[in-house]
Design an enzyme around this catalytic site. Sequence first.
Site, PDB file in Angstrom:
ATOM      1  N   ASP A  32       0.908  -1.275  -0.046  1.00 57.29           N
ATOM      2  CA  ASP A  32      -0.015  -0.018  -0.080  1.00 57.29           C
ATOM      3  C   ASP A  32       0.893   1.398  -0.047  1.00 57.29           C
ATOM      4  O   ASP A  32       0.502   2.097   0.743  1.00 57.29           O
ATOM      5  CB  ASP A  32      -0.776  -0.105   1.018  1.00 57.29           C
ATOM      6  CG  ASP A  32      -1.632  -1.163   1.449  1.00 57.29           C
ATOM      7  OD1 ASP A  32      -2.078  -1.866   0.557  1.00 57.29           O
ATOM      8  OD2 ASP A  32      -1.818  -1.644   2.648  1.00 57.29           O
ATOM      9  N   GLU A 238     -11.672  -0.004  -2.745  1.00 56.41           N
ATOM     10  CA  GLU A 238     -10.809   0.664  -1.784  1.00 56.41           C
ATOM     11  C   GLU A 238      -9.711   1.213  -2.505  1.00 56.41           C
ATOM     12  O   GLU A 238      -9.562   1.264  -3.602  1.00 56.41           O
ATOM     13  CB  GLU A 238     -10.263  -0.696  -0.962  1.00 56.41           C
ATOM     14  CG  GLU A 238      -9.449  -1.864  -1.654  1.00 56.41           C
ATOM     15  CD  GLU A 238      -9.026  -2.862  -0.745  1.00 56.41           C
ATOM     16  OE1 GLU A 238      -9.611  -2.954   0.586  1.00 56.41           O
ATOM     17  OE2 GLU A 238      -8.343  -3.645  -1.279  1.00 56.41           O
TER      18      GLU A 238
END
Length: 339
Positions: A32, A238
């Site tokens: 991420d 997301e």
Amino acid sequence: IKMADADLKKGNNRANTTRSPRYLVPNDYMADPAAHVFEGKLYIYPSHDWESGVEENDNGDHFNMKDYHVFSMQDINGEVTDHGVVLTVKDIPWAGRQLWDSDVAFKNGKYYMYFPLKDRNDIFRIGVAISDKPYGSFISEKHPMLGSYSIDPCVFEDNGKHYMYFGGIWGGQLQRYRNNKALESAATPADDEPSICSKIAQLSDDMMEFGEQPRDIVIKDKDGKPLLQGDTQRRFFEASWVHKYNGKYYFSYSTGDTHNLCYATGDNPYGPFVYQGVIMTPVVGWTTHHSIVEYNGKWYLFYHDSVPSGGKTWLRSMKVVELEYNPDGTIKTLDGMNQ
Ligand code: FUB
């Protein structure tokens, strides 16, 4: 020729590029990545994956991360400096478990780290931690941001204002809310209803709270219709990220269970945004999560895959590859980015 036609129909505008991706931290698992240029250097704020032994499930409990590191680079092909552990679960007064994707923003001499973490009731909230330096360490506030929920905060600065985008469905809990209120029972819209949206809120002047009620980031198709929940190849799941290119706002995100990184463009930070296509086709691993940043006149996509761990979805490795635009501002699709 048939293959190229099929790709174009799917919105995959294949990159004709020989530039290859680079693993940035080969000796540890980082995911991420949120990349920013601070003080003339590239700083990267990833999640720190590890083998916690928690069994894989649909809630994502196996993503059981407990701390963050910060990395920096002067040269995209050069040395990657690990600034060490900058925040841990045990230093966060309201902590339950699971430090997921974070981001960092700068204002008036201070760096603000925004992080999602489950509280002691196992509800994801967004916390703030502060440092004088881009490389930490960061000191957590005593409470999460008031009214915050779900995961994946990303902060975008535009004309001196800071906007937070956030949210993620399934394990990220976004389906449990409507109009910023928790539902009695979590309900995902039917396939033919408008999809659950990422949220946006301008931050307060002191950067510590939402400065307004979060609103929906609506993604429309080219006919002006909002994407539907059943449109799993294109709808938001997301990993919100926003950047600006040639005066246009690019909202990019993951489609989660179909594993695409997609983008949509708009005329202002709030949207609406119009769906444009796929930035990157699925990589090895379940999640796909990225950031986009300009550095020394070139654009880069930071992302992760699970190739080095042999496909373990919770052990991901951080990478960077150059991103290219077409003359009309569309992004060239990156395909086969696992090598
Ligand atoms: O790293 C944990 C979660 O996985 C992130 O918050 C999601 O975006 C997905 O990448």
